[in-house]
Every structure is written in structure tokens, then in C-alpha cells.
Design a protein around this motif. Structure first.
Motif, mmCIF file in Angstrom:
data_model
loop_
_atom_site.group_PDB
_atom_site.id
_atom_site.type_symbol
_atom_site.label_atom_id
_atom_site.label_comp_id
_atom_site.label_asym_id
_atom_site.label_seq_id
_atom_site.Cartn_x
_atom_site.Cartn_y
_atom_site.Cartn_z
ATOM 1 N N THR A 15 -5.380 2.781 -10.016
ATOM 2 C CA THR A 15 -4.574 4.064 -9.568
ATOM 3 C C THR A 15 -2.945 3.566 -9.860
ATOM 4 O OG1 THR A 15 -6.005 4.147 -7.612
ATOM 5 C CG2 THR A 15 -3.657 4.891 -7.358
ATOM 6 N N LEU A 16 -2.656 2.504 -9.918
ATOM 7 C CA LEU A 16 -1.130 2.266 -10.158
ATOM 8 C C LEU A 16 -0.794 2.070 -11.515
ATOM 9 C CD1 LEU A 16 -1.012 -0.658 -7.383
ATOM 10 C CD2 LEU A 16 -0.397 1.751 -7.105
ATOM 11 N N LEU A 24 6.019 1.874 -3.409
ATOM 12 C CA LEU A 24 5.705 2.803 -2.261
ATOM 13 C C LEU A 24 4.500 2.145 -1.458
ATOM 14 C CD1 LEU A 24 6.014 6.346 -3.636
ATOM 15 C CD2 LEU A 24 7.345 5.310 -1.730
ATOM 16 N N LEU A 25 3.383 1.641 -2.359
ATOM 17 C CA LEU A 25 2.463 1.131 -1.632
ATOM 18 C C LEU A 25 2.738 -0.062 -0.626
ATOM 19 C CD1 LEU A 25 -0.800 1.246 -1.185
ATOM 20 C CD2 LEU A 25 -1.054 -0.359 -3.144
ATOM 21 N N LEU A 26 3.624 -0.894 -1.299
ATOM 22 C CA LEU A 26 4.318 -1.879 -0.277
ATOM 23 C C LEU A 26 4.968 -1.529 0.844
ATOM 24 C CD1 LEU A 26 5.359 -4.359 -3.267
ATOM 25 C CD2 LEU A 26 3.412 -4.981 -1.726
ATOM 26 N N PHE A 27 5.787 -0.488 0.438
ATOM 27 C CA PHE A 27 6.441 0.006 1.605
ATOM 28 C C PHE A 27 5.404 0.515 2.771
ATOM 29 C CE2 PHE A 27 8.480 3.564 3.962
ATOM 30 C CZ PHE A 27 9.496 3.262 4.443
ATOM 31 N N GLY A 63 -6.573 8.555 -2.270
ATOM 32 C CA GLY A 63 -7.132 8.393 -1.169
ATOM 33 C C GLY A 63 -6.535 7.138 -0.253
ATOM 34 N N LEU A 64 -5.224 6.823 -0.596
ATOM 35 C CA LEU A 64 -4.602 5.423 -0.038
ATOM 36 C C LEU A 64 -3.732 5.996 1.045
ATOM 37 C CD1 LEU A 64 -3.924 3.559 -3.412
ATOM 38 C CD2 LEU A 64 -5.775 3.075 -1.456
ATOM 39 N N LEU A 65 -3.085 7.087 0.770
ATOM 40 C CA LEU A 65 -2.112 7.729 1.868
ATOM 41 C C LEU A 65 -2.509 9.089 2.192
ATOM 42 C CD1 LEU A 65 0.687 6.828 2.698
ATOM 43 C CD2 LEU A 65 1.581 8.014 0.539
ATOM 44 N N GLU A 66 -2.150 9.213 3.303
ATOM 45 C CA GLU A 66 -2.248 10.568 3.925
ATOM 46 C C GLU A 66 -1.001 11.107 4.611
ATOM 47 O OE1 GLU A 66 -4.215 12.359 7.936
ATOM 48 O OE2 GLU A 66 -5.868 10.962 6.674
ATOM 49 N N ARG A 67 -0.766 12.374 4.237
ATOM 50 C CA ARG A 67 0.605 13.044 4.568
ATOM 51 C C ARG A 67 0.491 14.356 5.264
ATOM 52 N NH1 ARG A 67 3.206 13.899 -1.344
ATOM 53 N NH2 ARG A 67 1.622 14.817 -2.185
ATOM 54 N N SER A 68 1.220 14.496 6.347
ATOM 55 C CA SER A 68 1.045 15.922 7.097
ATOM 56 C C SER A 68 1.624 16.846 6.080
ATOM 57 C CB SER A 68 2.135 15.829 8.243
ATOM 58 O OG SER A 68 3.560 15.807 7.870
#
Length: 140
Positions: A15-16, A24-27, A63-68
Motif C-alpha cells: 500500500t505505502l 499519515l499512518l503513523l499519525f 481499508g486502513l482508514l475510515e473517514r466521515s
């Protein structure tokens, strides 16, 4: 040999591709439920807002991050999703140190050059990220 270990980890994740993806993943690992605008994330990370948007899209599609998806508010709620496999723990352990983060960024740069995926722009951005990692923590 050591560099190959980092390349193998990145290849298995698949992915990265850009330093911003990793940052961003670390954040979001440190702040798994966050309410931010993409402009604020760009200011925190020192990346161009367009790159932040690309990295957010990549992490969301993976699928690592979900956002509104509330268009009436500028800020969005971000939720880190933990993958089924254990690669995230390994990645975070490595990336939590200055040397480990630098090695991951270098592996990304080498993969980019080898694949020709980003061309000169990718090398320039990786060099900037390398300098940032070398001179400071470089993390968001």
C-alpha cells in the motif's frame, strides 16, 4: 541485506508508496480517532495538500482508514482500521525510530526508482522526506 528487509516489508504491505502515506499512518496510529481538515493535516505534516489528499485516498481505499463523508463540515472524522494481518505492528515498530523510518523511506525511494512509478517527481519528494527525516523527526 538490511535494505532488502525493508523492501520486503513494503512489498508485502503493498500500500505505502510515498513518505506521506507512512507519515499519515503513523499519525493516525497515535491519534486513531481524529477530527481534522486536510489542510490542517498538511500543515502538521509539511506536505502539499494535494499529496495529503492522495495519501488519504490511498489509505482509505486500502481499508486502513475510515473517514466521515459529511460535506457540510470542513473537518472530517478519521478512524484508523487495524488490518487482520500483523504487518501494521511490525511497520509501526520499525517506523517509530528515526533510523527505522529513514530505512523505510529509503526502501520506498528505491522501489519508486526501480518501478519508475513516480519518475523524477517521486525522487525529488523522497529526497525532501529523507532530508526531513535526517534533520528532524519528520513526523506529523
Amino acid at each position: 541485506m538490511r535494505g532488502r528487509r525493508f523492501q520486503h516489508l513494503l512489498e508485502s504491505i503493498g500500500t505505502l508508496r510515498h513518505p506521506c502515506d507512512l507519515d499519515l499512518l503513523l499519525f493516525f496510529h497515535r491519534h486513531p480517532r481524529s477530527l481534522f481538515t486536510s489542510e490542517r493535516l498538511a500543515a502538521y505534516g509539511g506536505y502539499d495538500p494535494n499529496q495529503i489528499a492522495r495519501s488519504l485516498d490511498l489509505l482509505t481505499e486500502a481499508g486502513l482508514l475510515e473517514r466521515s463523508q459529511n460535506p457540510t463540515h470542513g473537518a472530517r472524522m478519521y478512524l484508523l482500521k487495524t488490518p487482520e494481518t500483523g504487518w501494521l505492528g511490525s511497520l509501526l515498530t520499525i517506523a517509530s525510530t528515526r533510523e527505522g523510518r529513514w530505512n523505510l523511506l529509503e526502501a520506498m525511494r528505491q522501489a519508486s526508482v526501480a518501478n519508475g512509478a513516480e519518475g523524477q517527481r517521486g525522487r525529488d519528494e523522497s529526497a525532501v522526506a529523507h532530508r526531513r527525516a535526517h534533520h528532524s523527526s519528520g513526523r506529523i
